[in-house]
Design a protein around this motif. Structure first.
Motif, PDB file in Angstrom:
ATOM      1  N   PRO A  93       0.814  -1.225   0.000  1.00  0.00           N
ATOM      2  CA  PRO A  93       0.000   0.000   0.000  1.00  0.00           C
ATOM      3  C   PRO A  93       0.845   1.273   0.000  1.00  0.00           C
ATOM      4  O   PRO A  93       0.396   2.309  -0.495  1.00  0.00           O
ATOM      5  N   HIS A  94       2.057   1.195   0.550  1.00  0.00           N
ATOM      6  CA  HIS A  94       2.911   2.380   0.652  1.00  0.00           C
ATOM      7  C   HIS A  94       3.710   2.639  -0.614  1.00  0.00           C
ATOM      8  O   HIS A  94       4.046   3.798  -0.908  1.00  0.00           O
ATOM      9  N   ALA A  95       4.016   1.598  -1.378  1.00  0.00           N
ATOM     10  CA  ALA A  95       4.909   1.727  -2.531  1.00  0.00           C
ATOM     11  C   ALA A  95       4.478   2.815  -3.517  1.00  0.00           C
ATOM     12  O   ALA A  95       5.293   3.663  -3.902  1.00  0.00           O
ATOM     13  N   PRO A  96       3.221   2.854  -3.971  1.00  0.00           N
ATOM     14  CA  PRO A  96       2.848   3.912  -4.915  1.00  0.00           C
ATOM     15  C   PRO A  96       2.874   5.301  -4.295  1.00  0.00           C
ATOM     16  O   PRO A  96       3.156   6.287  -4.996  1.00  0.00           O
ATOM     17  N   VAL A 146      15.962  -2.340  -4.986  1.00  0.00           N
ATOM     18  CA  VAL A 146      16.903  -1.540  -5.766  1.00  0.00           C
ATOM     19  C   VAL A 146      16.165  -0.643  -6.758  1.00  0.00           C
ATOM     20  O   VAL A 146      16.540   0.522  -6.965  1.00  0.00           O
ATOM     21  N   LEU A 147      15.090  -1.152  -7.348  1.00  0.00           N
ATOM     22  CA  LEU A 147      14.354  -0.378  -8.338  1.00  0.00           C
ATOM     23  C   LEU A 147      13.636   0.817  -7.724  1.00  0.00           C
ATOM     24  O   LEU A 147      13.300   1.771  -8.439  1.00  0.00           O
ATOM     25  N   ARG A 148      13.418   0.801  -6.423  1.00  0.00           N
ATOM     26  CA  ARG A 148      12.799   1.958  -5.774  1.00  0.00           C
ATOM     27  C   ARG A 148      13.658   3.214  -5.911  1.00  0.00           C
ATOM     28  O   ARG A 148      13.166   4.340  -5.829  1.00  0.00           O
ATOM     29  N   VAL A 220       5.145  11.439   4.503  1.00  0.00           N
ATOM     30  CA  VAL A 220       4.938  11.535   3.062  1.00  0.00           C
ATOM     31  C   VAL A 220       4.111  12.776   2.747  1.00  0.00           C
ATOM     32  O   VAL A 220       3.072  13.010   3.366  1.00  0.00           O
ATOM     33  N   GLU A 221       4.560  13.553   1.775  1.00  0.00           N
ATOM     34  CA  GLU A 221       3.741  14.630   1.227  1.00  0.00           C
ATOM     35  C   GLU A 221       3.335  14.229  -0.187  1.00  0.00           C
ATOM     36  O   GLU A 221       4.173  14.004  -1.045  1.00  0.00           O
ATOM     37  N   THR A 222       2.034  14.109  -0.418  1.00  0.00           N
ATOM     38  CA  THR A 222       1.517  13.659  -1.705  1.00  0.00           C
ATOM     39  C   THR A 222       1.505  14.801  -2.712  1.00  0.00           C
ATOM     40  O   THR A 222       1.648  15.970  -2.348  1.00  0.00           O
ATOM     41  N   PRO A 223       1.299  14.502  -4.005  1.00  0.00           N
ATOM     42  CA  PRO A 223       1.194  15.572  -5.007  1.00  0.00           C
ATOM     43  C   PRO A 223       0.055  16.554  -4.724  1.00  0.00           C
ATOM     44  O   PRO A 223       0.085  17.689  -5.197  1.00  0.00           O
ATOM     45  N   TYR A 230       3.706   6.871   7.593  1.00  0.00           N
ATOM     46  CA  TYR A 230       3.786   5.427   7.358  1.00  0.00           C
ATOM     47  C   TYR A 230       4.714   4.814   8.388  1.00  0.00           C
ATOM     48  O   TYR A 230       5.836   5.286   8.594  1.00  0.00           O
ATOM     49  N   LEU A 231       4.220   3.765   9.046  1.00  0.00           N
ATOM     50  CA  LEU A 231       4.998   3.031  10.040  1.00  0.00           C
ATOM     51  C   LEU A 231       5.024   1.561   9.643  1.00  0.00           C
ATOM     52  O   LEU A 231       4.043   1.037   9.090  1.00  0.00           O
ATOM     53  N   GLU A 232       6.128   0.883   9.958  1.00  0.00           N
ATOM     54  CA  GLU A 232       6.245  -0.538   9.613  1.00  0.00           C
ATOM     55  C   GLU A 232       6.911  -1.311  10.745  1.00  0.00           C
ATOM     56  O   GLU A 232       8.077  -1.703  10.654  1.00  0.00           O
ATOM     57  N   PRO A 233       6.175  -1.567  11.823  1.00  0.00           N
ATOM     58  CA  PRO A 233       6.745  -2.329  12.940  1.00  0.00           C
ATOM     59  C   PRO A 233       6.569  -3.836  12.757  1.00  0.00           C
ATOM     60  O   PRO A 233       5.473  -4.317  12.470  1.00  0.00           O
ATOM     61  N   GLN A 234       7.649  -4.585  12.888  1.00  0.00           N
ATOM     62  CA  GLN A 234       7.595  -6.053  12.906  1.00  0.00           C
ATOM     63  C   GLN A 234       6.754  -6.641  11.765  1.00  0.00           C
ATOM     64  O   GLN A 234       5.834  -7.434  11.967  1.00  0.00           O
ATOM     65  N   ASP A 235       7.071  -6.262  10.527  1.00  0.00           N
ATOM     66  CA  ASP A 235       6.401  -6.793   9.331  1.00  0.00           C
ATOM     67  C   ASP A 235       4.923  -6.441   9.243  1.00  0.00           C
ATOM     68  O   ASP A 235       4.179  -7.062   8.468  1.00  0.00           O
ATOM     69  N   GLU A 236       4.481  -5.477  10.019  1.00  0.00           N
ATOM     70  CA  GLU A 236       3.132  -4.943   9.885  1.00  0.00           C
ATOM     71  C   GLU A 236       3.254  -3.538   9.298  1.00  0.00           C
ATOM     72  O   GLU A 236       4.345  -2.972   9.207  1.00  0.00           O
ATOM     73  N   SER A 237       2.143  -2.964   8.881  1.00  0.00           N
ATOM     74  CA  SER A 237       2.200  -1.610   8.337  1.00  0.00           C
ATOM     75  C   SER A 237       1.005  -0.811   8.817  1.00  0.00           C
ATOM     76  O   SER A 237      -0.076  -1.354   9.076  1.00  0.00           O
TER      77      SER A 237
END
Length: 278
Positions: A93-96, A146-148, A220-223, A230-237
């Motif tokens: 969900p965070h990637a885009p 790497v592609l990020r 994150v600042e969107t367009p 965005y937080l990602e603790p212990q493989d959760e998001s």
């Protein structure tokens, strides 16, 4: 390594790419060997892609678009979907949002942030994680990570700031050679006009104030100029959009920033760790 069981686990995009590529190759009367030679891969690699034993890599998709795309952009678009499918579930969900952001403010507490990792550092980190992953899955995750980095050169350029704990710079991931390369890469990133890199020193809490005690975060600042956390603790998001909560996190980030070294001091420390002499 291509494996037969991978065929059953192939993603929808990988299956579509395999089907379209095979039909386009046959229509052009190319053998697998001929196609592979044109785009820099072996006949075995083309066969593995067409049977979904090994999904097409990003480089292979670029070659397929050039040779078989007919200007439709289907393999170019597949690069986006394949990349998304390779990400861990919690990150999808965070990637885009990351790739579209006009600004990112990052705080990394345990390891170098994924956007700033070298390929070898990422491979050592992902390959040494728990639970253990298959070699193919490690390859997929490393390539996706790497592609990020394409974000750094996107037009328009995003503004990216990274605050990294000093302990991260001395925590060896892989070996000393990998760490030297990683430090050099951080130094190179810090010289980019759209990047600010700050180090939070080990002694920042010696007067009783340590604003980073609750872990890493991404602002994150969107367009559209919305601000998200965005937080990602212990493989959760967790993606936070509530303005009040976002404000609290932003204030905490500002406090962390106030306790960090300045850009020049931070770069000097990283260069020393990389063994760079100027």
């Amino acid at each position: 390594m291509a494996r037969a069981e991978n065929k059953e686990m192939a993603s929808p995009t990988a299956k579509l790419v395999a089907d379209v590529a095979k039909k386009a190759r046959i229509r052009r009367k190319l053998t697998q060997e001929q196609l592979g030679k044109e785009i820099g891969f072996s006949a075995a690699a083309i066969s593995a892609m067409e049977t979904c034993a090994q999904p097409a890599s990003d480089d292979m998709l670029v070659g397929l678009e050039r040779m078989l795309g007919d200007g439709m952009g289907i393999f170019e678009q597949a690069r986006v979907y394949m990349r998304m499918e390779a990400y861990p579930p919690q990150f999808k969900p965070h990637a885009p949002l990351e790739q579209a952001a006009i600004s990112l403010h990052l705080y990394a507490t345990h390891v170098v942030h994924g956007l700033f990792q070298t390929e070898d550092y990422a491979r050592a980190l992902i390959g040494g994680g728990y639970p253990p992953l298959s070699e193919q899955r490690v390859d997929q995750l490393v390539e996706a990570r790497v592609l990020r980095k394409a974000l750094f050169d996107r037009d328009p350029l995003p503004m990216i700031e990274l605050i990294i704990e000093e302990s991260v710079l001395t925590r060896v991931i892989g070996d000393a050679s990998i760490m030297r390369e990683q430090m050099q890469h951080l130094a190179d990133c810090a010289r980019r006009r759209n990047v600010t890199l700050l180090v939070l020193p080990l002694d920042c809490g010696k007067f009783g104030e340590y604003a980073g005690d609750r872990g890493g975060m991404t602002l994150v600042e969107t367009p559209e100029h919305d601000r998200l956390i965005y937080l990602e603790p212990q493989d959760e998001s967790l993606l936070i959009s509530d303005p009040g909560k976002v404000s609290t996190y932003a204030q905490r980030y500002a406090k962390i920033r106030s306790q960090a070294m300045g850009p020049r001091e931070s770069l000097d420390l990283i260069k020393r760790l990389a063994g760079v002499k100027e």
